[in-house]
Design an enzyme around this catalytic site. Sequence first.
Site, short mmCIF file in Angstrom:
data_model
loop_
_atom_site.label_atom_id
_atom_site.label_comp_id
_atom_site.label_asym_id
_atom_site.label_seq_id
_atom_site.Cartn_x
_atom_site.Cartn_y
_atom_site.Cartn_z
CD GLN A 26 5.35 39.05 2.55
OE1 GLN A 26 5.52 40.12 3.12
NE2 GLN A 26 6.14 38.00 2.77
CB CYS B 13 10.22 30.58 -1.79
SG CYS B 13 11.37 30.02 -0.52
CG HIS C 170 6.24 31.40 -1.02
ND1 HIS C 170 6.40 30.10 -0.59
CD2 HIS C 170 7.22 32.13 -0.40
CE1 HIS C 170 7.43 30.05 0.25
NE2 HIS C 170 7.95 31.26 0.38
CE LYS D 206 6.15 35.18 5.60
NZ LYS D 206 7.59 35.40 5.36
CG ASP E 115 0.33 32.94 0.42
OD1 ASP E 115 0.43 33.47 1.54
OD2 ASP E 115 1.30 32.46 -0.19
#
Length: 406
Positions: free
Chosen positions: A201, A364, A121, A224, A198
């Site tokens: 998700q 993104c 991202h 999220k 990261d």
Amino acid sequence: MRIQDIRKMFPALSQTVYGKPLVYFDNAATAQRPESVVRKMESLALGTNANIHRAVHKLASEATEEYESTRDVVREYINAESRQEVVFTSGTTASINLVAFSFGEVFVGEGDEIIVSEEEHHSNIVPWQMLCQRKKATLKVLRVDDEGHLKINDLTTLITSRTKIVAVTHISNVLGIINPVKEIVNICHSKGCPVLIDGAQGIVHQKVDVQDLDCDFYAFSGHKIYAATGTGVLYGKKKWLEQMVPYQGGGEMIETVKFSGTTYAPLPGKFEAGTQNINAVPTLKPAIEFMKLLEDGELRREMGEVEERFFASLRMTGSKVFGVPRGTERKIPLCSFTVGGAHHEDIALILDKMGIAVRSGQMCAEPLMDRFGVTGMLRVSLAPYNTVEEVEYFEKALDKAIKMLV
């Protein structure tokens, strides 16, 4: 626990769009909020609305307790060794920017290297580019193959004695394949290189144990995992956080302030300058409680059936799906795809008129779009409140949209 039980917890799902029942398939961007999270936000805003850590009055004490008890809940949920390793931020983007600046100021110099992957991202690319520009360092890229799999074996040659950190996503927000981050951490550590993951998700679809992963940093967003927007977490190993300089200066992050010099607060306060998002951060508590409900065996079985139907529906349309797992790899209920002869945004607009919310564009992740030679994709991402009936309706709606355009 069944999917219909879950749906009842989300008031937003009962609304209509253009006279059609809402089918919300843009969960990778942000999830809807359960009523427990909304009620927590409301109670904090209307009741315990006071600044934390500072005043001695009752409201301030209650607000501080709400905020700091959330840190303990998060620490336990991700199995951090200490609450000092849990820093609250406004989201994954802020968490990564914090590390890129604070770690970079101390450990990165001219001629050094940072490694990111091709499927990142923008939030896990641009902060490192800015660091490299500031420090005259070099940004190196771990590539993906034609099917969207990270070329993990290339890491051993990409990492050199000048590599200061590797930043990689747990799960790509475009491809949906669960990356072998524990293996990546092991490779990097064998070369003496720390790793930032990261987890925007990853935290949604995996049980994250940061001690088991042995990662040095793990970043994720609250919105999220069904908490309020403007909330996020940076996990960092204490040994790194203690050496890093503060990202921002101001109230709360200090120990003493003199014109002759300032000393900083102990962890994690050193990285939480100013008034924090006091009415939102505590929503991580009911959000995490909701996440725990999703471990129910019967619910997992039913969710698995929805996912199978979802993946099959895209195969039947003849769409080109990006990120196909192989071997023992697993994919989350997320698919990014293109349809020959139709623009992704045109399809998304038609689906919207039929009440279906999907994502279109570059997600993104422009470098990844360039890698696959497309200007954008359609992305459909499911949550535990999505049903087989919604998937079947989506399949028919997508087929109708394609026939209108191709």
